[in-house]
Design a protein around this motif. Structure first.
Motif, PDB file in Angstrom:
ATOM      1  N   SER A 565       0.816  -1.215   0.000  1.00  0.00           N
ATOM      2  CA  SER A 565       0.000   0.000   0.000  1.00  0.00           C
ATOM      3  C   SER A 565       0.851   1.268   0.000  1.00  0.00           C
ATOM      4  O   SER A 565       0.331   2.367  -0.113  1.00  0.00           O
ATOM      5  N   LEU A 577      -2.519   1.340  -5.964  1.00  0.00           N
ATOM      6  CA  LEU A 577      -1.910   0.844  -4.732  1.00  0.00           C
ATOM      7  C   LEU A 577      -2.835  -0.194  -4.113  1.00  0.00           C
ATOM      8  O   LEU A 577      -4.053  -0.119  -4.256  1.00  0.00           O
ATOM      9  N   ALA A 578      -2.232  -1.157  -3.431  1.00  0.00           N
ATOM     10  CA  ALA A 578      -3.043  -2.195  -2.814  1.00  0.00           C
ATOM     11  C   ALA A 578      -3.452  -1.725  -1.426  1.00  0.00           C
ATOM     12  O   ALA A 578      -2.769  -1.960  -0.442  1.00  0.00           O
ATOM     13  N   ALA A 579      -4.553  -1.014  -1.360  1.00  0.00           N
ATOM     14  CA  ALA A 579      -5.006  -0.482  -0.077  1.00  0.00           C
ATOM     15  C   ALA A 579      -5.478  -1.616   0.830  1.00  0.00           C
ATOM     16  O   ALA A 579      -5.928  -2.643   0.339  1.00  0.00           O
TER      17      ALA A 579
ATOM     18  N   ALA B 199      -3.401   4.865   0.961  1.00  0.00           N
ATOM     19  CA  ALA B 199      -3.541   4.152  -0.312  1.00  0.00           C
ATOM     20  C   ALA B 199      -4.999   4.141  -0.763  1.00  0.00           C
ATOM     21  O   ALA B 199      -5.293   4.322  -1.941  1.00  0.00           O
ATOM     22  N   ASN B 203      -6.105   5.874  -4.302  1.00  0.00           N
ATOM     23  CA  ASN B 203      -6.834   5.108  -5.321  1.00  0.00           C
ATOM     24  C   ASN B 203      -8.165   5.777  -5.635  1.00  0.00           C
ATOM     25  O   ASN B 203      -8.555   5.885  -6.796  1.00  0.00           O
TER      26      ASN B 203
END
Lengths: 633, 328
Positions: A565, A577-579, B199, B203
């Motif tokens: 993230s 992004l990999a939240a 993040a 996004n």
């Protein structure tokens, strides 16, 4: 859990349960009393009372100066009038007067205060100048003058007292408004196109209303007391009030003390009740977070970081908890960690992970009361949890140095840098002032402060943020500690200054063979500047090991998710992004099983039910049922 | 450096939505002195683009964003938004012209009036502009809340303190979007948030940019974040522009000495740069009496006499890369 990382300024993605503080017995007693008085004022004509003006000496119902008893509860006055009926009827002018004065004076005051506080500048100067003059003028004398000219009726007294009340409200509301106007939501409204008057009406007035109402309750009491004082001086209202009853009874205080004491008590209780309710409302103003949940039993789990024999700092099964209104928060839960001489360890985690509390658990300095620690925190052979206070303070001064996030609060603003350094040195060792001063200059030079012989005589505010943080490092190093604890030491600094400070800390570690524990939310700081890393989540260390290894090949699913993230310099712009969805677990009632299970993309029933066994492979360890790439077990 | 100039402005591009020229913002500092917060900065924004503005405390990046929104008064310059100059406007005229620009602030919690319900907060803009009330606006508020990831019946009824920092920032974004803006100015929008939440918001902003056709100015001190969101990046120092370049170009080959120092200071970076300690020295000069010529010269290892005498102007050193330095 909202309290755990309170000293840092970051907000985590969690919505703590909120609740109202309970108001207590006296508050509700006061409310009840006020309601009774209001009822008395409203219903005095309706309830079956004796006529307050009926002369007992004529009707024979009440004797002259009859003492309180079954016949007449509050007794009778010099002409046998029923005091109970008089007191009940006296409640009405008290309520009408104070309600009118408070609402008129209060509304005007709030408006004036908001305008002064929001517009500032000349408007503010003029308004507050007038208010100051009014404050300086004794209110009671003004009221004398008014009554002398126009007589004393409700129609005169209400506007006169209302005008006198305006500056008090205005001053309070102005203060609140100034503080509010600095908050971003005012700018946000303006950016959206809201006019200034809309900002005042929609944004500010509702917020200042509650403090103003709280102040209003106090004002209520003040109005009642003022009327009493006027009546006592013979300048009261022409109708029957508590004040006039007291004034009438005071001359007979020996013969018939109840005549003055009973209305005085009624007045006293009413004023007290308004004050209590006002205070109670003031406490309501800030809705404080209260974490809701139930108490959780201590967990005697022994995680598996091996006891390195040469560890300078050795933490074993440390659990730190403290009570909150919502239950006991276990901020640090069974943490074990070893730090060897000459090594730097980064403790990294998000808000509420317990990283700051872990650091504070070493020194024992907590921002909250009632903290309980169990386990062991051994520094150089001494267990800080069982050591005597004297032993502990010597250790803190000499073996352990502390660098905090905000250098400005760590330094005394009214003393020079040098005098603070000298004091720290002389507390723990025999050294002359001159020698200490020479050492102070030397230590400033060591932390890279240019012209140390001049800076030594400067005050903290004369230095830049980076220089101040260097001074706190010099203070921490003054007695040559072997262990340096740093809590977000560069979070408040710019990136070029951060680089300088981290470079300095890293060099000092090497030169002095010192161990460094660096607490931070910033993964990149850990990656760039520490030898080892411990990743915290939900009060536990979920993964630990050499920094390079952990970043290259993270095992725990949380570590992987955290790294994924983080925006990286080697990704193309606009990379997704990999939240991590969801929120961190409650520290009051943590879920069973893995703490990260609820947010983990591969968690299964086992993760949600069973605590993962700590796994140790050479110098790395983690607690995850499906480490590495996932379910290939 | 730290210079002025317009070389980086795309004058012939019909897609330019916002063009700021020679903006000067000064704050009184008492005794007749002034803080030179922004000293002759020019920017332009093409439709659909994200301009990242980076720099350290005191570089003027936040003031620039606020001045474009006219939340700060500029001393001179022009702010052309869709062919209207906002500079001299005030009152309702300004409000009308600026309607299509919205701003997101750093602290989401302080940006929301704590006493108001989420629905009222988000509806605020519609109310101000008069097309409030009725099912139309309710539906719009619901739709926007869903778009920022806050779906659900009860969300609108709750107050800000019931939400986390990340959720509050979503509410702030919803409040701005309800106005259907063309330009969004974001001042450190993720700096107060944890990494995992940051993040989520980044996004979300990328998604909304496409969905709502937004053009953004993204002000931040976090270089990795700026790299992730920006098409073009501007580096500022002490109220001046150092460098403007396409994002990848800036990070791959920073040309201004200050850009190089800034990038080299990123902890744990793997860029091909020497130690930051060799690229920058000393402390930030006072913005009340900034250095003559190039404002960075007092800390620059490459500084010469020329840097003190003459202020460098932005010039193109590579395609899409503009630098204000005599020696770059």
């Amino acid at each position: 859990m909202a309290v755990v990382d309170a000293p840092t300024s970051r907000t985590g993605d969690r919505a703590p349960g909120f609740g109202r503080p309970s108001m207590g017995f006296i508050f509700w007693l006061s409310v009840t009393w006020i309601l009774l008085v209001v009822l008395a004022a409203a219903l005095a004509d309706v309830v079956p009372l004796r006529d307050p003006d009926a002369l007992g000496v004529r009707t024979g119902e009440i004797e002259r100066f009859e003492t309180p008893g079954k016949n007449a509860w509050f007794g009778g006055d010099g002409q046998g009038r029923d005091l109970f009926a008089q007191v009940i009827h006296g409640a009405r002018p008290a309520m009408v007067l104070s309600a009118a004065v408070t609402s008129i004076g209060g509304s005007l005051g709030v408006l004036v205060g908001v305008v002064a506080g929001y517009f500032r500048g000349r408007t503010d100067s003029v308004i507050m100048g007038v208010a100051e003059i009014m404050f300086a003028f004794p209110a009671i004398i003004l009221l004398f003058a008014v009554s002398a000219v126009w007589g004393m009726t409700m129609a005169i007294l209400i506007p006169a007292m209302a005008i006198l009340a305006v500056p008090g409200y205005a001053r309070i509301v102005r203060g609140v408004t100034i503080a509010l106007a600095e908050r971003d939501f005012v700018d946000a409204a303006r950016a959206m196109g809201a006019s200034r008057s809309r900002v005042v009406i929609k944004e500010l007035l509702p917020l200042v209303a509650l403090p103003a109402i709280a102040f209003g309750f106090l004002g209520f009491g003040l109005v009642i007391a003022t009327e009493g004082a006027l009546a006592f001086l013979g300048l009261g209202l022409e109708q029957r009030t508590w004040g006039s009853l007291i004034a009438g009874g005071q001359g007979l205080i020996r013969e018939a003390p109840h005549l003055a004491l009973i209305p005085a008590t009624a007045m006293f209780l009413t004023i007290m009740a308004f004050n209590y309710v006002g205070d109670g409302i003031r406490e309501l103003i800030d809705p404080r977070p209260i974490v809701v949940g139930r108490k959780r039993k201590a967990d005697g789990h022994d995680p598996a970081i091996s006891a390195a024999s040469d560890a300078l700092l050795s933490i074993r099964d440390l659990t730190t908890s403290f009570p909150t209104a919502g239950g006991t928060v276990t901020a640090v839960d069974g943490v074990s960690l070893d730090v060897r001489t000459g090594r730097s360890v980064g403790i990294v985690g998000e808000s509420g992970s317990g990283k700051t509390m872990l650091l504070r658990s070493i020194t024992g300095a907590f921002p909250v009361l009632g903290v309980q620690r169990t386990g062991r925190v051994v520094v150089d052979g001494t267990d800080l949890l069982t050591a005597s206070p004297a032993q502990r303070s010597t250790m803190l001064g000499t073996e352990i140095g502390i660098v905090s996030q905000n250098p400005l609060t760590a330094l005394n603003p009214v003393r020079t840098v040098g005098s603070q350094l000298i004091e720290v040195m002389r507390v723990h060792r025999e050294i002359s002032k001159a020698a200490a001063r020479a050492r102070a200059i030397e230590s400033l030079a060591q932390v890279g402060i240019p012209q140390p012989d001049q800076r030594v005589d400067m005050y903290p505010h004369q230095l830049s943020g980076g220089m101040r943080q260097r001074v706190t490092i010099a203070l921490a190093l003054a007695n040559e500690p072997r262990l340096l604890l740093a809590d977000e030491p560069t979070t408040a600094l710019d990136v070029t200054i951060q680089d300088q400070i981290l470079r300095l800390l890293s060099a000092l570690c090497e030169q002095r063979d010192m161990a460094l524990v660096l607490v931070t939310h910033d993964l990149q700081v850990v990656r760039g500047w520490t030898d080892d890393v411990a990743v915290m989540y939900g009060g536990q260390i979920v993964e630990a090991g050499p920094t390079a290894a952990v970043f290259d090949d993270p095992q725990h699913q949380y570590t992987q998710a955290l790294l994924a993230s983080t925006p990286r310099l080697d990704l193309r712009p606009h990379s997704r992004l990999a939240a991590i969805e969801g929120q961190p677990p409650s520290l009051v009632a943590p879920p069973p099983g893995c703490r990260f299970a609820a947010r983990c993309t591969i968690a299964d029933d086992r993760c949600r039910a069973e605590d993962p066994m700590p796994v140790q492979i050479r110098d790395r360890e983690f607690r995850c049922w499906y480490p590495g790439t996932g379910k290939v077990t | 450096m730290a210079g002025t100039g317009h070389a980086h402005l795309r004058l012939d591009d019909p897609n330019i939505l916002l063009r700021v020229r020679d903006l000067v913002v000064e704050f009184p500092a008492g005794k007749g002195q002034v803080v030179h917060a922004v000293s002759g900065v020019s920017i332009d924004l093409a439709r659909g683009e994200t301009l990242g503005v980076v720099g350290e405390s005191g570089c003027g990046k936040t003031t620039l964003g606020r001045a474009v929104m006219r939340l700060e008064d500029a001393q001179s310059g022009t702010i052309e938004f869709r062919d209207h100059d906002l500079f001299g406007l005030g009152g309702s005229e300004l409000a009308v012209k600026r309607r299509d620009m919205q701003m997101i602030f750093q602290d989401p919690v302080s940006s929301l009036n704590p006493r108001r319900r989420v629905r009222d907060l988000v509806r605020e803009g519609l109310e101000i502009w008069g097309n409030e009330s009725g099912p139309f606006s309710d539906a719009r508020v619901e739709a926007i809340l869903a778009a920022v990831g806050l779906a659900g019946e009860s969300v609108g009824e709750r107050r800000p303190h019931e939400f986390s920092g990340g959720q509050c920032q979503r509410i702030c974004i919803a409040r701005a979007l309800v106005m259907d803006p063309e330009v969004l100015i974001l001042d450190e929008p993720v700096s107060a948030l944890d990494v995992s939440v940051q993040a989520q918001i980044l996004n979300l902003l990328e998604d909304l940019k496409v969905e709502f056709g937004l053009t953004m100015v993204f002000v931040s001190h976090d270089l990795a974040v700026v790299r992730n969101v920006s098409d073009r990046v501007m580096v500022m120092y002490l109220g001046k522009v150092c460098e403007v370049a396409n994002t990848e170009r800036l990070f791959d080959a920073p040309a201004h000495p200050y850009s190089r120092a800034l990038l080299a200071s990123i902890p744990g970076h793997e860029l091909n740069l020497p130690d930051a300690s060799t690229l920058i020295s000393g402390e930030l000069p006072s913005p009340i009496e900034p250095p003559s010529g190039c404002r960075f010269r007092t800390r620059c290892p490459m500084a010469t006499e020329e840097c003190a005498e003459r202020e460098p102007e932005l010039r193109e050193v590579a395609v899409g890369q503009f630098v204000a330095c005599h020696h770059a």
